[in-house]
Scaffold this motif. Structure first.
Motif, PDB file in Angstrom:
ATOM      1  N   UNK A  11       0.830  -1.205   0.000  1.00 34.46           N
ATOM      2  CA  UNK A  11       0.000   0.000   0.000  1.00 34.46           C
ATOM      3  C   UNK A  11       0.865   1.255   0.000  1.00 34.46           C
ATOM      4  N   UNK A  12       1.942   1.236   0.773  1.00 35.86           N
ATOM      5  CA  UNK A  12       2.817   2.392   0.836  1.00 35.86           C
ATOM      6  C   UNK A  12       3.515   2.671  -0.475  1.00 35.86           C
ATOM      7  N   UNK A  13       4.062   1.630  -1.093  1.00 39.82           N
ATOM      8  CA  UNK A  13       4.768   1.807  -2.363  1.00 39.82           C
ATOM      9  C   UNK A  13       3.834   2.346  -3.442  1.00 39.82           C
ATOM     10  N   UNK A  14       2.640   1.751  -3.546  1.00 42.03           N
ATOM     11  CA  UNK A  14       1.687   2.177  -4.570  1.00 42.03           C
ATOM     12  C   UNK A  14       1.126   3.565  -4.259  1.00 42.03           C
ATOM     13  N   UNK A  15       0.804   3.822  -2.999  1.00 37.45           N
ATOM     14  CA  UNK A  15       0.235   5.107  -2.622  1.00 37.45           C
ATOM     15  C   UNK A  15       1.204   6.256  -2.819  1.00 37.45           C
ATOM     16  N   UNK A  16       2.449   6.071  -2.402  1.00 37.93           N
ATOM     17  CA  UNK A  16       3.450   7.122  -2.568  1.00 37.93           C
ATOM     18  C   UNK A  16       3.740   7.358  -4.039  1.00 37.93           C
ATOM     19  N   UNK A  17       3.869   6.281  -4.811  1.00 42.39           N
ATOM     20  CA  UNK A  17       4.120   6.434  -6.249  1.00 42.39           C
ATOM     21  C   UNK A  17       2.974   7.189  -6.926  1.00 42.39           C
ATOM     22  N   UNK A  18       1.732   6.859  -6.562  1.00 38.80           N
ATOM     23  CA  UNK A  18       0.576   7.538  -7.137  1.00 38.80           C
ATOM     24  C   UNK A  18       0.574   9.019  -6.760  1.00 38.80           C
ATOM     25  N   UNK A  19       0.950   9.321  -5.524  1.00 37.95           N
ATOM     26  CA  UNK A  19       0.977  10.710  -5.068  1.00 37.95           C
ATOM     27  C   UNK A  19       2.026  11.520  -5.814  1.00 37.95           C
ATOM     28  N   UNK A  20       3.203  10.928  -6.010  1.00 42.59           N
ATOM     29  CA  UNK A  20       4.267  11.623  -6.744  1.00 42.59           C
ATOM     30  C   UNK A  20       3.831  11.884  -8.185  1.00 42.59           C
ATOM     31  N   UNK A  21       3.269  10.865  -8.837  1.00 43.36           N
ATOM     32  CA  UNK A  21       2.847  11.011 -10.231  1.00 43.36           C
ATOM     33  C   UNK A  21       1.713  12.024 -10.371  1.00 43.36           C
ATOM     34  N   UNK A  22       0.770  12.020  -9.426  1.00 34.60           N
ATOM     35  CA  UNK A  22      -0.343  12.970  -9.486  1.00 34.60           C
ATOM     36  C   UNK A  22       0.147  14.407  -9.367  1.00 34.60           C
ATOM     37  N   UNK A 111      -1.860  19.065  -5.404  1.00 29.11           N
ATOM     38  CA  UNK A 111      -2.955  18.098  -5.296  1.00 29.11           C
ATOM     39  C   UNK A 111      -3.098  17.797  -3.808  1.00 29.11           C
ATOM     40  N   UNK A 112      -4.238  18.130  -3.241  1.00 31.90           N
ATOM     41  CA  UNK A 112      -4.402  18.086  -1.786  1.00 31.90           C
ATOM     42  C   UNK A 112      -4.084  16.712  -1.197  1.00 31.90           C
ATOM     43  N   UNK A 113      -4.677  15.656  -1.752  1.00 34.50           N
ATOM     44  CA  UNK A 113      -4.456  14.330  -1.183  1.00 34.50           C
ATOM     45  C   UNK A 113      -3.009  13.891  -1.358  1.00 34.50           C
ATOM     46  N   UNK A 114      -2.412  14.255  -2.503  1.00 37.98           N
ATOM     47  CA  UNK A 114      -1.010  13.923  -2.748  1.00 37.98           C
ATOM     48  C   UNK A 114      -0.110  14.605  -1.728  1.00 37.98           C
ATOM     49  N   UNK A 115      -0.404  15.854  -1.432  1.00 41.66           N
ATOM     50  CA  UNK A 115       0.379  16.605  -0.456  1.00 41.66           C
ATOM     51  C   UNK A 115       0.361  15.918   0.914  1.00 41.66           C
ATOM     52  N   UNK A 116      -0.803  15.400   1.310  1.00 42.20           N
ATOM     53  CA  UNK A 116      -0.908  14.717   2.598  1.00 42.20           C
ATOM     54  C   UNK A 116      -0.152  13.392   2.599  1.00 42.20           C
ATOM     55  N   UNK A 117      -0.194  12.679   1.480  1.00 42.68           N
ATOM     56  CA  UNK A 117       0.542  11.414   1.397  1.00 42.68           C
ATOM     57  C   UNK A 117       2.045  11.663   1.471  1.00 42.68           C
ATOM     58  N   UNK A 118       2.522  12.652   0.724  1.00 40.80           N
ATOM     59  CA  UNK A 118       3.958  12.907   0.646  1.00 40.80           C
ATOM     60  C   UNK A 118       4.536  13.454   1.952  1.00 40.80           C
ATOM     61  N   UNK A 119       3.721  14.202   2.711  1.00 40.60           N
ATOM     62  CA  UNK A 119       4.253  14.874   3.890  1.00 40.60           C
ATOM     63  C   UNK A 119       3.767  14.298   5.230  1.00 40.60           C
ATOM     64  N   UNK A 120       2.748  13.447   5.202  1.00 39.89           N
ATOM     65  CA  UNK A 120       2.223  12.925   6.461  1.00 39.89           C
ATOM     66  C   UNK A 120       2.040  11.410   6.426  1.00 39.89           C
ATOM     67  N   UNK A 121       1.150  10.929   5.562  1.00 39.10           N
ATOM     68  CA  UNK A 121       0.857   9.489   5.536  1.00 39.10           C
ATOM     69  C   UNK A 121       2.084   8.668   5.156  1.00 39.10           C
ATOM     70  N   UNK A 122       2.794   9.110   4.134  1.00 45.53           N
ATOM     71  CA  UNK A 122       3.988   8.386   3.697  1.00 45.53           C
ATOM     72  C   UNK A 122       5.040   8.289   4.792  1.00 45.53           C
TER      73      UNK A 122
END
Length: 220
Positions: A11-22, A111-122
Motif C-alpha cells: 500500500x505504501x509503495x503504490x500510494x506514494x508512487x501515485x501521489x508523486x505522479x499525481x 494536489x491536496x491528497x497527494x500533499x498529505x501522502x507525501x508529507x504525512x501518511x507516507x
C-alpha cells in the motif's frame, strides 16, 4: 506481523508512487497553462528533497514487499536502505508539519491528497514499517555516514544548479526552497550555510536515532 507488513509495504509503495505522479502531472499542467517549459519544471520537481525522499521510499517499500516472501533476516544492506528511507521521510514529515504546514500556495498548485501522502501518511507509514516489519538487521553507528552523505550532496547540487540556471519564464535563479536562495536570505550565503548545517545536523540526529532502534527493536 509478516502479512501485515507486506500489506503496508504494498500500500505504501503504490500510494506514494501515485501521489508523486499525481503531483508531477499537476505541476506540468500548471506550467503548460502558464506557457512555461515543462521539461524545466519537471527537473525542478525532482530536485525537491521531499520528492526524492518519497521516490526512494516507494522503491524501498516495493523491494521490501518482495523480499518478505522469503523467510529469515533481510540482507544487512537492505536494512541500511530502510534506515536511509525512514531517516529522510521522518525528517520530511517533521520539517513540513512543524514549519511549513499552513503556508498558502497558489491555488491549484498542489494536489491536496497527494500533499498529505507525501508529507504525512507516507512518512508515518515508513516509520511504522521500520518499527514493526520483521527481519531488520543490527546497524552499527559507523553506518550513519551513508545516511548523511546524500543530503549534503543534494544541498551542494541545489546551490550549484541555482547559481548557474535561470528560470526561462522569470529570468531569475531557481531554488527549491527559499532558505537556500542567497538572494532571498538576509545574510546571503552565510544564511544559506547556516540552514545547510542545520539540515545536516537534523539528518544526523534522526539517523542516529534510527540506527539505535535497529539495535534495540529487531523483530523476527
Amino acid at each position: 506481523m509478516r502479512a501485515l507488513s507486506m500489506i503496508l509495504r504494498a500500500a505504501g509503495a503504490l500510494g506514494i508512487a501515485a501521489a508523486v505522479l499525481a503531483q508531477w502531472r499537476r505541476t506540468q499542467e500548471n506550467e503548460a497553462a502558464g506557457t512555461g517549459e515543462t521539461s524545466f519544471v519537471s527537473l525542478n520537481f525532482f530536485s525537491f528533497f521531499t520528492i526524492e525522499s518519497n521516490v526512494f521510499a516507494a522503491l524501498v517499500l516495493g523491494i521490501g514487499f518482495f523480499m518478505m516472501m522469503r523467510r529469515g533476516p533481510e540482507p544487512k544492506g537492505f536494512t541500511l536502505l530502510r534506515a536511509i528511507a525512514v531517516t529522510y521521510m521522518a525528517t520530511t514529515g517533521i520539517v513540513y508539519n512543524l514549519l511549513l504546514r499552513g503556508i498558502e500556495l497558489p491555488q491549484g498548485a498542489t494536489v491536496a491528497w497527494s500533499n498529505e501522502v507525501l508529507h504525512l501518511a507516507g512518512p508515518l507509514l515508513v516509520v511504522l514499517d521500520w518499527l514493526i516489519a520483521p527481519g531488520k538487521r543490527r546497524l552499527e553507528p559507523g553506518m550513519l555516514w551513508p545516511i548523511v552523505a546524500f543530503p549534503v550532496i543534494w544541498a551542494g547540487y541545489t546551490l550549484i544548479r541555482g547559481a548557474l540556471v535561470l528560470d526561462p519564464r522569470t529570468g531569475s535563479h531557481w531554488y527549491p526552497y527559499p532558505f537556500l536562495n542567497p538572494a532571498a536570505s538576509a545574510n546571503g550565503y552565510f544564511s544559506v550555510a547556516f540552514y545547510v548545517l542545520l539540515i545536516a545536523v537534523m539528518i544526523w540526529a534522526v539517523g542516529a536515532l534510527v540506527l539505535r532502534t535497529s539495535r534495540r527493536l529487531r523483530i523476527g
